[in-house]
Write an enzyme that holds these catalytic residues in place. Structure first.
Site, PDB file in Angstrom:
ATOM      1  N   CYS A 138      57.254  38.032  65.521  1.00  0.00           N
ATOM      2  CA  CYS A 138      56.575  37.917  64.221  1.00  0.00           C
ATOM      3  C   CYS A 138      57.270  38.776  63.164  1.00  0.00           C
ATOM      4  O   CYS A 138      57.010  39.979  63.067  1.00  0.00           O
ATOM      5  CB  CYS A 138      55.110  38.319  64.378  1.00  0.00           C
ATOM      6  SG  CYS A 138      54.212  38.250  62.814  1.00  0.00           S
ATOM      7  N   CYS A 141      54.928  40.411  60.725  1.00  0.00           N
ATOM      8  CA  CYS A 141      54.192  41.581  61.208  1.00  0.00           C
ATOM      9  C   CYS A 141      55.103  42.806  61.311  1.00  0.00           C
ATOM     10  O   CYS A 141      54.675  43.915  61.011  1.00  0.00           O
ATOM     11  CB  CYS A 141      53.614  41.324  62.605  1.00  0.00           C
ATOM     12  SG  CYS A 141      52.920  39.703  62.859  1.00  0.00           S
ATOM     13  N   ASP A 142      56.333  42.620  61.782  1.00  0.00           N
ATOM     14  CA  ASP A 142      57.153  43.766  62.197  1.00  0.00           C
ATOM     15  C   ASP A 142      58.369  44.033  61.318  1.00  0.00           C
ATOM     16  O   ASP A 142      59.051  45.044  61.517  1.00  0.00           O
ATOM     17  CB  ASP A 142      57.620  43.551  63.649  1.00  0.00           C
ATOM     18  CG  ASP A 142      56.438  43.441  64.607  1.00  0.00           C
ATOM     19  OD1 ASP A 142      55.417  44.103  64.339  1.00  0.00           O
ATOM     20  OD2 ASP A 142      56.525  42.683  65.582  1.00  0.00           O
TER      21      ASP A 142
END
Ligand code: NAP
Length: 312
Positions: A138, A141-142
């Site tokens: 992701c 997300c990261d």
């Protein structure tokens, strides 16, 4: 013993665009409608950034905002939304029964499956070792954690292209590693990739091994034509190689195709009458939010017809 809690005319499993569209049409069609969204309702669009191909938004819309709008719209219209997962289904008796993650059992006159598809992994042992320690599925997300660092994205489709573009916001350089000599990503995304000076596309290469200490430090990639191995010093490794349908709990209960997608007819009926499927869980071709929403609408309309027929 499992506690039976409630009956609904229509139960929808899944909380992406297909699930919420089905809920909106179900409840507006007069059916008592419940949607089980899992612990983090929203589906794959929560993993995307800006969406510019969902009709109705003159400016790009953030995936999480789009999904929040769908959730609020469903609830305002009267759908009941549960933040739990369905962990088991019984389609052998009517009404159908569905067991939620908290052990409660719900019954339904009709069921719409909109569980979508989850990100796939390469399957390397070193990948498993470093998931969450530099290896990510992701970028949204990261990506933030790799500010000023070099990262790589594995894959050649729309997801990989979008991830690579997104990561240029943080990373000093983004390698896009693809196993063939042509990208699968949409033309417009390919143009954006080529126009971005932070991105280097490496064709004809597959990851061999991810290495590092406590966290990933980089990976070896192999040229599939020459066999030559190259090292990338990228502590961030983003895997974007497609998705697998989330159908584990339906195996043996509904017809699935060889890849695990739910088989439906052209009215989105699954192999058990009264059970329908919509969105990425049955769509092997388009996998677009707008297509999933349309399919959710179709499935709900068919489920309403089924419920009407069942009353006669
Ligand atoms: P995808 O289109 O299936 O692409 C997967 C990519 O990963 C392909 O390039 C594939 O290579 C590569 N790949 C697959 N297995 C691999 C492996 N084991 N090792 C290395 N590479 C591997 O998946 P996606 O990009 O997630 O997209 C899924 C669907 O969602 C598509 O229909 C896409 O259009 C849609 N989508 C749309 C948007 C948008 O419109 N904004 C954004 C994201 C996704 P090959 O090309 O050689 O097969």
């Amino acid at each position: 013993m499992a506690e039976q809690t409630a009956h609904f005319d229509m139960i929808i499993i899944g909380s992406g665009p297909a699930g919420f569209a089905a809920a909106i049409y179900g409840v507006r069609g007069g059916a008592s409608t419940a949607l089980f969204g899992g612990v983090a309702p929203g589906g794959q669009l929560l993993l995307t950034t800006e969406i510019e191909n969902y009709p109705g938004f003159a400016d790009p819309v953030v995936g999480a905002d789009l999904m929040e709008g769908m959730l609020k719209q469903s609830v305002r219209l009267g759908a009941t939304v549960f933040n739990t997962e369905i962990v088991a289904v019984n389609f052998t008796e009517h009404p159908f029964s569905l067991t939620a993650g908290d052990g409660r059992v719900y019954t339904a006159g009709s069921v719409i499956i909109a569980t979508g598809a989850r990100a796939r992994w390469l399957g390397l042992p070193s990948e498993r070792k470093y998931i969450g320690k530099g290896v990510s599925g992701c970028a949204t997300c990261d990506g933030f954690f790799f500010r000023g660092r070099e990262v790589c994205v594995i894959g050649g489709g729309d997801s990989a292209a979008e991830d690579a573009l997104f990561l240029t916001k943080f990373a000093s350089k983004v390698y896009l590693v693809h196993r063939r000599d042509k990208l699968r990503a949409a033309f417009r995304l390919q143009e954006k990739l080529r126009a971005n000076t932070k991105i280097e596309i490496i064709y004809d290469h597959l990851p061999e091994e991810i290495t590092g200490g406590a966290r990933a430090a980089g990976l070896y990639i192999k040229n599939v034509r020459t066999g030559a191995v190259r090292r990338l010093e990228t502590p961030g490794i983003f895997i974007a190689i497609g998705h697998a349908p989330a159908t584990n709990i339906f195996a043996g209960k509904l017809d699935l195709d060889a890849s695990g997608y739910i088989v439906t007819d052209d009215r989105l009926a699954a192999s058990v009458p009264g059970v329908f499927a919509a969105g990425d869980v049955m769509d092997t071709r388009y996998k677009q939010a707008v297509v999933a929403a349309g399919a959710g609408c179709m499935a709900a309309m068919e489920a309403l017809l089924y419920l009407e027929e069942a009353k006669k």
